[in-house]
Design an enzyme around this catalytic site. Sequence first.
Site: not given
Ligand code: F6P
Length: 548
Positions: A385, A206, A354, A212, A513, A268-269
């Site tokens: 199990h 987003k 979240e 990452e 972060k 995002g979620r």
């Molecule tokens: O670190 C949390 C977050 O902001 C989530 O809410 C989001 O889904 C994820 O990181 C990834 O964010 P982006 O889509 O901006 O890379």
Amino acid sequence: MTTPTILPAWQALAEHRREMEGQHLRHWFARDSGRFQRFSLELGDIVFDFSKNLITDKTLGLLLQLAEQCGLAARIGAMFAGEKINRTENRAVLHIALRNRSERPIWVNGQDVMPKVRQVLSKMRRFTEQVRGGQWRGFSGKPITDVVNLGIGGSDLGPRMVAQALTPYHNKDLKVHFVANVDESDLLETLKGLNQETTLFLVASKTFTTQETMANANSAREWLLTGAGGEQSAIAQHFVAISTNRGAVQGFGIDPENMFEFWDWVGGRYSLWSAVGLSIALAVGMDRFEELLEGAFEVDEHFRTAPFSRNIPVIMGLLGIWYRNFWDAASCAILPYDHYLRYFPDHLQQLDMESNGKRVDLEGKVVSYATGPIVWGQVGTNGQHSFFQLLHQGTHLVPCDFIVAAQSHHELGGHHAMLLANCLAQAEALMKGKSEDEVRTELAFLELPKDHLESLVAAKTFPGNRPSNLFLVKKLTPKTLGSLIAFYEHKVFVQGTIWNINSFDQMGVELGKQLAGEILPALQDGEIGQHDASTRALIEFCRRWRGK
Ligand code: F6P
């Protein structure tokens, strides 16, 4: 907006909770043949059985009053009307627009967002048809065989879960992979079996700034260029972006033509319904993706229009409040009896924790009551199990959600009937338990010393009275899956409304972060900087062991 604990219904529920002492679900079932009829609901091909909960008609009545007194109806109206209910970020919350299959406009800042939503869906359709049909070619002219989604959090968990859940609908000539972690093992293990000529990367972010995802995208680009003899023009055929940040996408070198847009009113979620779902559409085709949207839309309409007493997400949310705030249940378990749904608990973990893992209310005051539970779970029968022992006989109360399909995608001997039998049996066992008398009768034939017998009876007794919901789905299809996910999204919304918190920001992820940004140079060979003694010592160990 108000503190829920001062509401008359909250106080009546606290009193009612005391009346529940000594009562047992198995007695309620024995006395009341209509319990299932009253405490179950159907929508499309899904039955929601909530009869095995610690509730009576009075409980449900009080919970429904709580929903009214919290202004839930107005809040649902505000979300669907595009009001900026995500107050801290000053944004509307409109994942429901992404799956609005009606002609109804949805307004944000005086603009109907639906034309843009439809445009992106059409662009997704053209693109998926080209890739799946083999017309979209890699730099050497070969069709695409592998798609790698690079994203994390909501840009990974939702699409990963749905793509996995819809495996029976996959195009066998196109494999979809997901890489999320900044740990290079994730990317390298995925790339191991892939060929640069036929691999397409979807960079899903987003913000297009997430550490990452950007690290993985940069390394993936290097890997591609190694195979393409350093030819930069290859990037256009092998990288597309899904983002709200056009500038950053261009900065990365992706042609804006190859960018799929979404908007700041999609959290995002909650984004798998947007172009973030491109990996899903590539795996199963755009028709199936739209069936997923249809399933969610059916639930949106139900949530928006059904009376609260017949409204599945409202009841799910209220039951969660009952256990979290009146029974002190710190967690809830998600137990899909379906191999294809094995990432469902992971997705719900982000969706719920979240969203509702918050300690201040909408006015910024620290809350005096419990909010979002810990969400965890695993696929059945595997969980039986491992941790089911604790569910049946441990000292925690863990409300469980079972999810199972009546029909399988396969037919292999009696497997599916066994799966179903186990699922139904676990819900029944948690509810009924096994009394001391029943255990004594079972053990009557054993000749044991008294002490041994007594300890065995105690160990074999199940208290029961442990609550669960059960979703029985006719078959796991794109449509029923879309509905299931939407039920949980709205459940989270209902609970956030009652707790008077903002379910749509995620400030709690920021501090880590920021500190990682400070520690990173220290790990290389920079100044260690201002850290506590423990963090400093650990940085020093890392440097020594990494030869820095
Ligand atoms: O670190 C949390 C977050 O902001 C989530 O809410 C989001 O889904 C994820 O990181 C990834 O964010 P982006 O889509 O901006 O890379």
